[in-house]
Design an enzyme around this catalytic site. Structure first.
Site, PDB file in Angstrom:
ATOM      1  N   ASN A   1       0.828  -1.211   0.000  1.00  0.00           N
ATOM      2  CA  ASN A   1       0.000   0.000   0.000  1.00  0.00           C
ATOM      3  C   ASN A   1       0.857   1.253   0.000  1.00  0.00           C
ATOM      4  O   ASN A   1       0.584   2.224  -0.714  1.00  0.00           O
ATOM      5  CB  ASN A   1      -0.908   0.020   1.232  1.00  0.00           C
ATOM      6  CG  ASN A   1      -2.046  -0.975   1.157  1.00  0.00           C
ATOM      7  OD1 ASN A   1      -2.303  -1.554   0.113  1.00  0.00           O
ATOM      8  ND2 ASN A   1      -2.719  -1.179   2.268  1.00  0.00           N
TER       9      ASN A   1
ATOM     10  N   ARG B   1     -10.523  -4.337 -14.168  1.00  0.00           N
ATOM     11  CA  ARG B   1      -9.376  -5.178 -13.801  1.00  0.00           C
ATOM     12  C   ARG B   1      -9.774  -6.643 -13.969  1.00  0.00           C
ATOM     13  O   ARG B   1     -10.765  -7.085 -13.408  1.00  0.00           O
ATOM     14  CB  ARG B   1      -8.941  -4.952 -12.342  1.00  0.00           C
ATOM     15  CG  ARG B   1      -8.524  -3.532 -12.013  1.00  0.00           C
ATOM     16  CD  ARG B   1      -7.990  -3.456 -10.583  1.00  0.00           C
ATOM     17  NE  ARG B   1      -7.971  -2.090 -10.082  1.00  0.00           N
ATOM     18  CZ  ARG B   1      -7.007  -1.214 -10.305  1.00  0.00           C
ATOM     19  NH1 ARG B   1      -5.974  -1.560 -11.046  1.00  0.00           N
ATOM     20  NH2 ARG B   1      -7.062   0.005  -9.794  1.00  0.00           N
TER      21      ARG B   1
ATOM     22  N   HIS C   1     -15.269   3.359 -14.733  1.00  0.00           N
ATOM     23  CA  HIS C   1     -15.020   2.592 -13.504  1.00  0.00           C
ATOM     24  C   HIS C   1     -16.195   1.683 -13.161  1.00  0.00           C
ATOM     25  O   HIS C   1     -16.080   0.810 -12.308  1.00  0.00           O
ATOM     26  CB  HIS C   1     -14.737   3.579 -12.353  1.00  0.00           C
ATOM     27  CG  HIS C   1     -14.287   2.934 -11.089  1.00  0.00           C
ATOM     28  ND1 HIS C   1     -15.062   2.928  -9.939  1.00  0.00           N
ATOM     29  CD2 HIS C   1     -13.154   2.263 -10.780  1.00  0.00           C
ATOM     30  CE1 HIS C   1     -14.415   2.299  -8.980  1.00  0.00           C
ATOM     31  NE2 HIS C   1     -13.251   1.874  -9.456  1.00  0.00           N
TER      32      HIS C   1
ATOM     33  N   TYR D   1     -11.924  -9.655  -1.844  1.00  0.00           N
ATOM     34  CA  TYR D   1     -12.688  -8.420  -1.687  1.00  0.00           C
ATOM     35  C   TYR D   1     -14.154  -8.758  -1.443  1.00  0.00           C
ATOM     36  O   TYR D   1     -14.707  -9.655  -2.074  1.00  0.00           O
ATOM     37  CB  TYR D   1     -12.621  -7.564  -2.962  1.00  0.00           C
ATOM     38  CG  TYR D   1     -11.289  -6.952  -3.289  1.00  0.00           C
ATOM     39  CD1 TYR D   1     -10.097  -7.421  -2.746  1.00  0.00           C
ATOM     40  CD2 TYR D   1     -11.196  -5.891  -4.195  1.00  0.00           C
ATOM     41  CE1 TYR D   1      -8.880  -6.860  -3.070  1.00  0.00           C
ATOM     42  CE2 TYR D   1      -9.983  -5.320  -4.528  1.00  0.00           C
ATOM     43  CZ  TYR D   1      -8.820  -5.816  -3.964  1.00  0.00           C
ATOM     44  OH  TYR D   1      -7.620  -5.257  -4.293  1.00  0.00           O
TER      45      TYR D   1
ATOM     46  N   ARG E   1     -14.100   2.287   4.799  1.00  0.00           N
ATOM     47  CA  ARG E   1     -12.901   1.486   4.977  1.00  0.00           C
ATOM     48  C   ARG E   1     -11.624   2.323   4.976  1.00  0.00           C
ATOM     49  O   ARG E   1     -10.744   2.133   5.799  1.00  0.00           O
ATOM     50  CB  ARG E   1     -12.805   0.442   3.865  1.00  0.00           C
ATOM     51  CG  ARG E   1     -11.647  -0.535   4.072  1.00  0.00           C
ATOM     52  CD  ARG E   1     -11.281  -1.261   2.793  1.00  0.00           C
ATOM     53  NE  ARG E   1     -10.461  -0.440   1.920  1.00  0.00           N
ATOM     54  CZ  ARG E   1     -10.659  -0.296   0.616  1.00  0.00           C
ATOM     55  NH1 ARG E   1     -11.669  -0.887   0.034  1.00  0.00           N
ATOM     56  NH2 ARG E   1      -9.865   0.459  -0.114  1.00  0.00           N
TER      57      ARG E   1
END
Length: 698
Positions: free
Chosen positions: A53, A386, A446, A479, A575
């Site tokens: 990250n 993705r 997106h 996820y 989050r």
């Protein structure tokens, strides 16, 4: 494209800075690595996630702030009231503290591993038997893949690869050596990326040994530099992170794929924005490297430990120790929706909701596989952001094309850090004559949607998928995301209309059900918030519940503050970044916010409005960030099925009642765990049990 920013004036008492809030999120990841209740090998994985990250943060966010400084701007108007220069300094100081903490955590984990007879050894602890194995392994595996650069005699310092780890070698030459003029000479060894970072050594009794590749190379330094005569030799790790913002070529003669491809390649020569080094390196070597590399005071120079690229701990070997890992849970089926029969026959009767990873992603693959084979299916349209490295989604689309379907794929070539993979997939799909759309100029696509058209009784019937996450088998295991399967023609017609917008984007379409960015989302959410404000003032049921990845848009925050001042109760599960400051009297006393970081990465976006008792629920691909509201194509989809609406509301309550992995977001910014006297609720574990119980009931 440079992201548009909100330029209205504000101060640090009103908003959290976006970058510092993100660092607070990463600190929560580090808390997971420090949690002794989590299995040891999973704690190592969280250390790797923390490091990975941080690499991405410096490539993008730190690099963006640095550009502001270099442009001579303060940036206060869109950095939450802090100047860009001060922010760079605060980021660097925070990261230094977090890195030091992460090193202590790693040391603690290694001690705990030793109690389990797992030893991570360095080059000073190698036994003669291990030395023999290592020497042979080095010759066979490492040496052919290794690059060693003698930098001491080079006129020009070589360009170092972004985020690659290097051993900086210092040799103090002996008087007998006439190879070099200088007393001190230097080399760089790039740690090979094609070899596992952790080498498992032969087991001795019940003891397992692992050596980090860096230390294996250190053990072999005399082999590598045997042609030189030196008095001493030392090796210290260094790493640079480069600016990863894409600067898109404006040459009209080039295809979009070529432009993105070139821009991605240019990253390798982007300006350095962070230099991390082993703090035990001698000052002479450090100054030599900084001078040669042109590292200056606007770069983040961070002293670290002996090892860098701790992101590799995400792939630490499992060593046949399931007792040191999370107990695996098999993804569940959706009640009433079998993978054996036709999905279309079921979806035409009612909507179904998939909640990964608690339920299996195979429903998405099955949907596309069935569409590829079904002779009644005429067209398939899908957006791709993705994909998995080996994608069943892509193979299903190719299969459909080979079966004569009209297949259209909107693929986003600017999905950050997945550009190269998406370019490869684009070229593969293009080679199969699949029709590709590369989005809308100036906008990232997106949203994650698919619509198929099926000929039924001489009439085209549409079936659709709308998801909060990517069509990606790999991330679907890690996820949490919602995916709606629907044959509601109101919804499917408007999904198709979004694809029309991709084709002819100078025409702004109208939607009666979907909320679509960039044209409608901000205004629609404002309107929904205004309804709650009016209902509160009229004494009617009111309230807002949000689940987001990030909340950073200042105007949207102002709107939520307005609702809070009107007395509307707002519950938020955020989050990551949260620039809103909850619980401040006169500003946000009616807003509560928590963040859940645990086994899975929380990824869905939910917007829930009480609406005077007739609750409105939306699933969305959009966060409350300027880019999602104004600079991307996003879709928020209403939930009309009452059973699914009930399920989502119950899911939200499970998350809201978490008192094990929930942290309270407050003005203190201390990542305090939410504690109360209620029975412990670990929401991600509770969520699996929730779906298990639904299966048993059905």
């Amino acid at each position: 494209m440079t992201e548009k920013v909100d330029t209205h004036i504000h101060n640090r008492n009103q908003y959290n800075n976006r970058e510092l809030s993100w660092l607070q999120f990463n600190a929560r990841v580090l808390q997971e690595a420090n949690d002794k209740k989590i299995p040891l090998l999973e704690r190592l994985r969280f250390l790797g996630i923390f490091s990975n990250n941080l690499d991405e943060f410096f490539k993008v966010r730190y690099a963006t702030i640095r550009r502001i400084v270099e442009a001579g701007k303060t940036g206060r108007s869109f950095l939450g009231g802090i100047s860009a220069k001060d922010l760079l300094e605060e980021i660097t100081q925070t990261v230094i503290e977090q890195q030091a903490h992460s090193l202590k955590i790693l040391s603690d984990i290694q001690k705990e591993l030793q109690k389990e007879n797992i030893f991570i050894i360095n080059e000073t602890e190698i036994t003669p038997t291990q030395s023999k194995f290592i020497s042979e392994y080095f010759v066979r595996q490492v040496s052919p893949a290794m690059m060693t650069i003698m930098i001491g005699e080079l006129d020009e310092f070589p360009s170092l690869r972004d985020s690659a780890a290097y051993l900086a070698i210092t040799m103090v030459m002996s008087k007998e050596d006439d190879t070099f003029e200088a007393k001190h000479n230097y080399a760089l060894i790039e740690i090979p990326r094609t070899i596992d970072r952790f080498v498992v050594l032969p087991q001795e009794g019940n003891k397992q040994y692992v050596i980090i590749l860096d230390d294996l190379i250190r053990h072999c330094l005399h082999n590598i530099f045997s042609i030189f005569k030196y008095e001493s030799i030392s090796a210290h790790m260094i790493k640079i992170t480069r600016d990863a913002e894409l600067d898109i070529d404006s040459d009209l003669s080039k295809s979009f794929i070529d432009k993105i491809s070139k821009s991605v390649k240019d990253r390798s020569t982007g300006d350095p924005v962070r230099f991390v080094y082993d703090s035990s390196i001698d000052k002479r070597t450090l100054q030599y490297l900084l001078q040669k590399m042109g590292i200056d005071k606007t770069d983040s120079i961070i002293p670290g430990g002996r090892y860098h690229n701790r992101r590799d701990y995400m792939n630490f070997p499992r060593l046949g120790r399931p007792d040191l890992q999370y107990e695996p849970k098999e993804p569940l089926p959706i009640p009433g929706l079998s993978l054996q029969g036709s999905l279309f026959d079921k979806i035409v009767e009612k909507d179904y909701l998939l909640h990964t990873p608690y339920q299996t992603f195979m429903y998405v693959v099955k949907f596309l596989r069935e569409a590829a084979l079904d002779p009644k299916v005429k067209t398939i349209k899908i957006t791709i952001y993705r994909l998995a490295e080996v994608s069943h989604i892509a193979s299903s689309l190719i299969n459909a094309k080979k079966n004569g379907k009209d297949v259209t794929v909107q693929i986003e070539l600017q999905a950050r850090f997945d550009e190269e993979a998406n370019i490869e997939y684009a070229e593969l799909l293009q080679s199969e004559d699949i029709r590709l759309i590369f989005g809308v100029k100036g906008l990232k696509v997106h949203t994650k949607v698919c619509v198929i058209e099926r000929l039924e009784n001489h009439k085209l019937v549409r079936y659709g998928i709308i998801s909060t996450g990517n069509f990606n088998e790999s991330t679907a295991r890690l996820y949490t995301d919602y995916t709606l399967f629907t044959a509601d023609q109101r919804i499917c017609k408007e999904i198709n209309r979004v694809f029309d917008f991709f084709e002819v984007n100078y025409q702004v379409r109208k939607y009666n059900h979907l909320i679509v960015s960039p044209h409608y989302t901000r205004k629609a959410i404002y309107h929904l918030i205004d309804i709650e404000i009016r209902n509160k003032k009229a004494g009617l049921p009111s309230g807002i519940k949000l689940k987001l990845n990030s909340l950073s848009d200042y105007k949207m925050i102002d709107k939520l503050y307005e609702a809070s001042r009107a007395g509307v109760k707002i519950k938020m599960i955020v989050r990551g970044i949260c620039c809103l400051i909850p619980g401040v009297k006169g500003m946000s006393e009616n807003i509560e916010a928590i963040s859940i970081v645990g086994k899975f990465l929380e990824h869905p976006r939910l917007f829930i409005f009480e609406n005077s008792g007739d609750t409105k629920v939306y699933i969305s691909s959009a966060d409350f960030m300027g880019r999602n509201l104004d600079n991307r194509v996003e879709i928020s989809c209403p939930i009309y099925d009452q059973d699914i609406k009930k399920e989502i509301l119950e899911n939200f309550e499970i998350g809201w009642n978490d008192n094990v992995k929930a942290r309270v977001i407050s003005i203190k910014n201390d990542n305090a765990y939410l504690k109360n006297n209620k029975p412990p609720v670990r929401s991600q574990f509770k969520m699996y049990d929730y779906y298990l119980e639904k299966l048993e009931v059905n």
